[in-house]
Design a protein around this motif. Sequence first.
Motif, PDB file in Angstrom:
ATOM      1  N   ASN A  17       0.806  -1.234   0.000  1.00 57.80           N
ATOM      2  CA  ASN A  17       0.000   0.000   0.000  1.00 57.80           C
ATOM      3  C   ASN A  17       0.835   1.278   0.000  1.00 57.80           C
ATOM      4  N   HIS A  18       2.005   1.285   0.613  1.00 60.05           N
ATOM      5  CA  HIS A  18       2.835   2.486   0.698  1.00 60.05           C
ATOM      6  C   HIS A  18       4.281   2.135   0.393  1.00 60.05           C
ATOM      7  N   PRO A  19       4.606   1.807  -0.841  1.00 60.28           N
ATOM      8  CA  PRO A  19       5.970   1.356  -1.184  1.00 60.28           C
ATOM      9  C   PRO A  19       7.050   2.382  -0.869  1.00 60.28           C
ATOM     10  N   GLU A  20       6.684   3.669  -0.763  1.00 62.56           N
ATOM     11  CA  GLU A  20       7.700   4.668  -0.474  1.00 62.56           C
ATOM     12  C   GLU A  20       8.241   4.555   0.945  1.00 62.56           C
ATOM     13  N   ARG A  21       7.566   3.785   1.831  1.00 59.42           N
ATOM     14  CA  ARG A  21       7.999   3.690   3.232  1.00 59.42           C
ATOM     15  C   ARG A  21       8.712   2.365   3.534  1.00 59.42           C
ATOM     16  N   ILE A  22       9.071   1.604   2.508  1.00 57.27           N
ATOM     17  CA  ILE A  22       9.689   0.294   2.785  1.00 57.27           C
ATOM     18  C   ILE A  22      11.083   0.430   3.383  1.00 57.27           C
ATOM     19  N   GLY A  23      11.740   1.576   3.185  1.00 55.46           N
ATOM     20  CA  GLY A  23      13.075   1.770   3.760  1.00 55.46           C
ATOM     21  C   GLY A  23      13.039   1.747   5.284  1.00 55.46           C
ATOM     22  N   ASP A  24      12.025   2.450   5.866  1.00 52.85           N
ATOM     23  CA  ASP A  24      11.905   2.449   7.329  1.00 52.85           C
ATOM     24  C   ASP A  24      11.644   1.026   7.854  1.00 52.85           C
ATOM     25  N   CYS A  25      10.782   0.307   7.136  1.00 50.26           N
ATOM     26  CA  CYS A  25      10.498  -1.067   7.568  1.00 50.26           C
ATOM     27  C   CYS A  25      11.748  -1.935   7.487  1.00 50.26           C
ATOM     28  N   ALA A  26      12.546  -1.750   6.427  1.00 50.25           N
ATOM     29  CA  ALA A  26      13.767  -2.544   6.284  1.00 50.25           C
ATOM     30  C   ALA A  26      14.724  -2.293   7.437  1.00 50.25           C
ATOM     31  N   GLU A  27      14.841  -1.023   7.864  1.00 54.44           N
ATOM     32  CA  GLU A  27      15.735  -0.721   8.989  1.00 54.44           C
ATOM     33  C   GLU A  27      15.254  -1.415  10.271  1.00 54.44           C
ATOM     34  N   ALA A  28      13.935  -1.370  10.502  1.00 61.93           N
ATOM     35  CA  ALA A  28      13.404  -2.009  11.712  1.00 61.93           C
ATOM     36  C   ALA A  28      13.640  -3.519  11.694  1.00 61.93           C
ATOM     37  N   ILE A  29      13.433  -4.136  10.524  1.00 61.01           N
ATOM     38  CA  ILE A  29      13.626  -5.586  10.431  1.00 61.01           C
ATOM     39  C   ILE A  29      15.103  -5.939  10.576  1.00 61.01           C
ATOM     40  N   THR A  30      15.987  -5.151   9.960  1.00 60.53           N
ATOM     41  CA  THR A  30      17.432  -5.402  10.061  1.00 60.53           C
ATOM     42  C   THR A  30      17.890  -5.345  11.512  1.00 60.53           C
ATOM     43  N   ALA A  31      17.311  -4.420  12.286  1.00 66.57           N
ATOM     44  CA  ALA A  31      17.693  -4.310  13.697  1.00 66.57           C
ATOM     45  C   ALA A  31      17.097  -5.440  14.537  1.00 66.57           C
ATOM     46  N   GLU A  32      15.923  -5.926  14.174  1.00 67.33           N
ATOM     47  CA  GLU A  32      15.233  -6.907  14.996  1.00 67.33           C
ATOM     48  C   GLU A  32      15.724  -8.323  14.755  1.00 67.33           C
ATOM     49  N   VAL A  33      16.152  -8.662  13.512  1.00 68.41           N
ATOM     50  CA  VAL A  33      16.503 -10.045  13.184  1.00 68.41           C
ATOM     51  C   VAL A  33      17.616 -10.598  14.080  1.00 68.41           C
ATOM     52  N   PRO A  34      18.751  -9.920  14.283  1.00 70.72           N
ATOM     53  CA  PRO A  34      19.789 -10.492  15.169  1.00 70.72           C
ATOM     54  C   PRO A  34      19.269 -10.730  16.587  1.00 70.72           C
ATOM     55  N   LEU A  35      18.461  -9.764  17.098  1.00 71.05           N
ATOM     56  CA  LEU A  35      17.909  -9.955  18.443  1.00 71.05           C
ATOM     57  C   LEU A  35      16.984 -11.168  18.488  1.00 71.05           C
ATOM     58  N   ALA A  36      16.183 -11.328  17.451  1.00 74.00           N
ATOM     59  CA  ALA A  36      15.260 -12.458  17.413  1.00 74.00           C
ATOM     60  C   ALA A  36      16.003 -13.786  17.336  1.00 74.00           C
ATOM     61  N   VAL A  37      17.072 -13.843  16.531  1.00 71.29           N
ATOM     62  CA  VAL A  37      17.844 -15.089  16.418  1.00 71.29           C
ATOM     63  C   VAL A  37      18.471 -15.448  17.760  1.00 71.29           C
ATOM     64  N   THR A  38      19.034 -14.448  18.445  1.00 66.34           N
ATOM     65  CA  THR A  38      19.634 -14.688  19.761  1.00 66.34           C
ATOM     66  C   THR A  38      18.582 -15.172  20.755  1.00 66.34           C
ATOM     67  N   ALA A  39      17.416 -14.472  20.765  1.00 69.50           N
ATOM     68  CA  ALA A  39      16.346 -14.882  21.682  1.00 69.50           C
ATOM     69  C   ALA A  39      15.870 -16.294  21.381  1.00 69.50           C
ATOM     70  N   LEU A  40      15.799 -16.644  20.085  1.00 67.59           N
ATOM     71  CA  LEU A  40      15.350 -17.975  19.705  1.00 67.59           C
ATOM     72  C   LEU A  40      16.323 -19.040  20.202  1.00 67.59           C
ATOM     73  N   ARG A  41      17.615 -18.812  19.994  1.00 71.05           N
ATOM     74  CA  ARG A  41      18.604 -19.805  20.430  1.00 71.05           C
ATOM     75  C   ARG A  41      18.621 -19.940  21.953  1.00 71.05           C
ATOM     76  N   ASP A  42      18.499 -18.810  22.664  1.00 71.85           N
ATOM     77  CA  ASP A  42      18.450 -18.882  24.126  1.00 71.85           C
ATOM     78  C   ASP A  42      17.220 -19.654  24.590  1.00 71.85           C
ATOM     79  N   ALA A  43      16.085 -19.364  23.938  1.00 74.84           N
ATOM     80  CA  ALA A  43      14.857 -20.078  24.315  1.00 74.84           C
ATOM     81  C   ALA A  43      14.982 -21.573  24.051  1.00 74.84           C
ATOM     82  N   TRP A  44      15.597 -21.953  22.937  1.00 74.92           N
ATOM     83  CA  TRP A  44      15.768 -23.377  22.614  1.00 74.92           C
ATOM     84  C   TRP A  44      16.706 -24.057  23.616  1.00 74.92           C
ATOM     85  N   ALA A  45      17.757 -23.333  24.018  1.00 75.76           N
ATOM     86  CA  ALA A  45      18.653 -23.889  25.034  1.00 75.76           C
ATOM     87  C   ALA A  45      17.906 -24.099  26.355  1.00 75.76           C
ATOM     88  N   ASP A  46      17.014 -23.141  26.727  1.00 82.97           N
ATOM     89  CA  ASP A  46      16.224 -23.295  27.953  1.00 82.97           C
ATOM     90  C   ASP A  46      15.292 -24.500  27.848  1.00 82.97           C
TER      91      ASP A  46
END
Length: 902
Positions: A857-886
């Motif tokens: 719907n708003h392709p001009e705003r995909i840059g902001d979304c990309a930045e948010a996803i780029t920042a969240e993915v490493p945190l999510a991977v770390t949280a996932l591995r920690d949760a699996w270890a638990d």
Amino acid sequence: MGLITTLLAGQEWLAYLDAQRIVGLTRADRVLFQSMTGIRYEVGVTGVAVLTHEDARALVHESYRTVDAFYRSALASIAETGIEEGGSMLEAARRSYAALERTRVLVAEQLRHPLADRDMAPAEPWRQAMFDVVGRLDDASIAVGNTVRMLDPAIAELVQVRQASYVIRERYGRPCSTFRPNIQRNVPLDRGQLAAWREDVGAYTSRWRDLETILRRPGAPAQLIEDVRAARLATEAVQARMDGILHGLNGSGAPAMPAAEWSQLCVSAYDAILTLGEHALDLAIARADERKAEAFLMLVGMAGLAATSLLLGGLSIVVVRRRLSQPMKTLVATIGRLSRQEFDAPVPATGYPDETGVMAGALEDLRIGALRAQHLHRLLDEARDGEIRRANELNRAKTAFLATMSHEVRTPLNGILGMVQLLEDSPLSDRQRQWLDAISKSGSLLLAVLNDVLDFSKIEAGRMELEAIPFSPENLLQTVTATMRPQAAAKGLSFHCEHSPLPGWLIGDPAKLGQVLLNLVSNAVKFTQAGCVTLCVRRLEDAAAPGQVRLEFKVGDTGIGMTPEAVEHVFDAFAQGDSSITRRFGGTGLGLAICKRIVGMMGGGIAVTSVPGRGSTFTVVLEVPEAATGPSAEGPTAIAEPLPSLSILLAEDNEVNAAVAVAMLERMGHTVTHAAEGCTAAKLAAENDYDVVITDLAMPGLDGVGLTRSIRALPHATRREVPVVALTADVATDRLQHCLAAGMTGYLEKPFRRQDIERALAESIGALEVAGQTPCGTPLSLLEERANDLGEEHAGRIVELFAMTAPVLSVEAADAARIGDAGAFGDAVHRLKGAAGQVGLRKLAQLALQAEQVAANHPERIGDCAEAITAEVPLAVTALRDAWADVLSERARRTDSPPRVP
């Protein structure tokens, strides 16, 4: 006679062995005696050599060799005796001799001094070590004497004389060594030395008196009597001279007597004392040899007598064996063969017309009868096995029939109820809505009948299992009340639920208990035309097991009641009070039978009292474990928020069910692709990206399980991980486990309603959360569920696959946003959304969903979304591995096994 002579010969053999052992013990005692006196003598030899020879090393070493020889011969004799304490005595002797060897350096130290400066006082530890070795050998000698005393008191008396002579020599000779320094320095004895001197003199004097007492008996050896007299006179003479020297010590410092003369004075009486011991040992050994010879002669005589008796007995046995023993042996072997049910060979005849012949004939009759009985048993076993096979075949046919009936009835029923739901959302007149409501109630009634039949079949087959989970009894009663109060109100009845204070949490199966209560309350409402229905619960105060609670549930009504005859059969399967009940109220007559079976499985009881025309009261009493705390979850799962528009692949061969599912999904805002065959669905799943795949299990060509396996085998990294939901009428536990093992992530039971589809879709994309909780973004509970359903290995591969693919998708999305390619960006975040939902990363899945909507719907705003996803993915991977270890650690703790490396 032969037995008696054999026993007598055995007795003489034992006497011979005892005599032989006495000989060995007395000879060993001689060696010990000689070793003790020899080692004791070498104490003085070494001391005199050190004090009288400028270069005494050769004399000292020769004395050491003599001591070593005595020690080795003594150890060998102890080992040969075989006495009970021999091992410990050998070990004690070895320790003492090791200590002696360590103290010889003290003697060597004195040899390094000039002759005039030598003094044996500093070497006192060496002298005490020599005495300790002699003491250990003396312990062995005493043990040998005690053993001889138990075997032959006469010889033991001679050994006792020998032991007394050694004690006299020891106590007599002790002042010679002890007071040598006083003699050398002319130092008077102190009080302690005087007391020790008097004690030693008194001790060996007392021994002389004891020996004289022993030798006064008739038959005492004259040689020993003379030896005692001569040795006592010798010791008294020497003792008198020693007394004079010791009393004359004046402290002048000059030697009261040269060391060699003092030693010679001491040893002058040794020969007489030791001669007594040697003569006693000689007499003991001679007596032992005589006893051995006598025992040998008796043994030979008794052996000859026994041999003669055995020969005569053998001749008698040969004669008896031919007539009695051999036939009896044959009969015994035959009886053993018959007891093992070996009836093929006939019983052999004895050949003699006596008792053994009669026994052989009786056994043959028994064998023939057993063969006939065996044949009858074989026929009965074959008939029984045939009946068991037929019963198993009927049971398998019944199971297959029920599974087929479940599928064949639920499938069209799903179409009926699904179309009813679709029509409910359509504009209808009041009359049409009445017709629609009648269709819905009829379908629901048919579904209830089907569930009753299937539940009863599970119970009969033993396949119904009870859970043991914490639950709140008050919450359960609230659920029953909320379900049944509207039904009662619709008939103009009042419904009351009353209960006394109840425990906060219990452990049991709330679903099955709720099924029982709902069935009882539903029956009460159904059979009551006016009045009220009550559900009362109270805690019984009578004794229960520790940690258990006894609860009583009562469901009463003011309905039609039952006759006493009907009450007797109320819990029977397919039973109704009379045929009019079924016509007026419906039902299968299975509900109460199921309740009784479930309550019985819970270890409780159910009973009923009823009066025709006044109503009935059903009472359930259960003993339930009390739980300390409730379940970890705070509430039921709910859909976190309205679901986004999903791309769904539906594999369903039934046109009606497919039409119902497509219509429901499209009304929910989803895009649906329908495939009527499994092979077509597999091709579509390999070529397109879908958020969810819903598949029927029974399809022509490729069934639902095969479709799932083909999807999981796709080479595409994200398409093979798409959630797969089973659409099935068969919800048996083994069937569902088979589906989960194939890679399915959930199931949807036919017939289904719209809310059932919503919940299944929400669970598949990770949009379910615990009611009353804020989503925390951790996948712990979902990973635990994945580990339970798929196994740790498969669940771990899913975690690692996400950890590898999520950064790649994040980079793809960032690259697409940088060049402004909204289509590629939407494709990347779409795949990331599905992958995040599969592992329970709700925050990342929500970000990806929002990014997908922005790309559309708003392709001009995909840059902001990309930045948010780029920042969240490493945190999510770390949280996932920690949760699996638990998850792995917690599962390992529950099973007491080391956790696997995630």
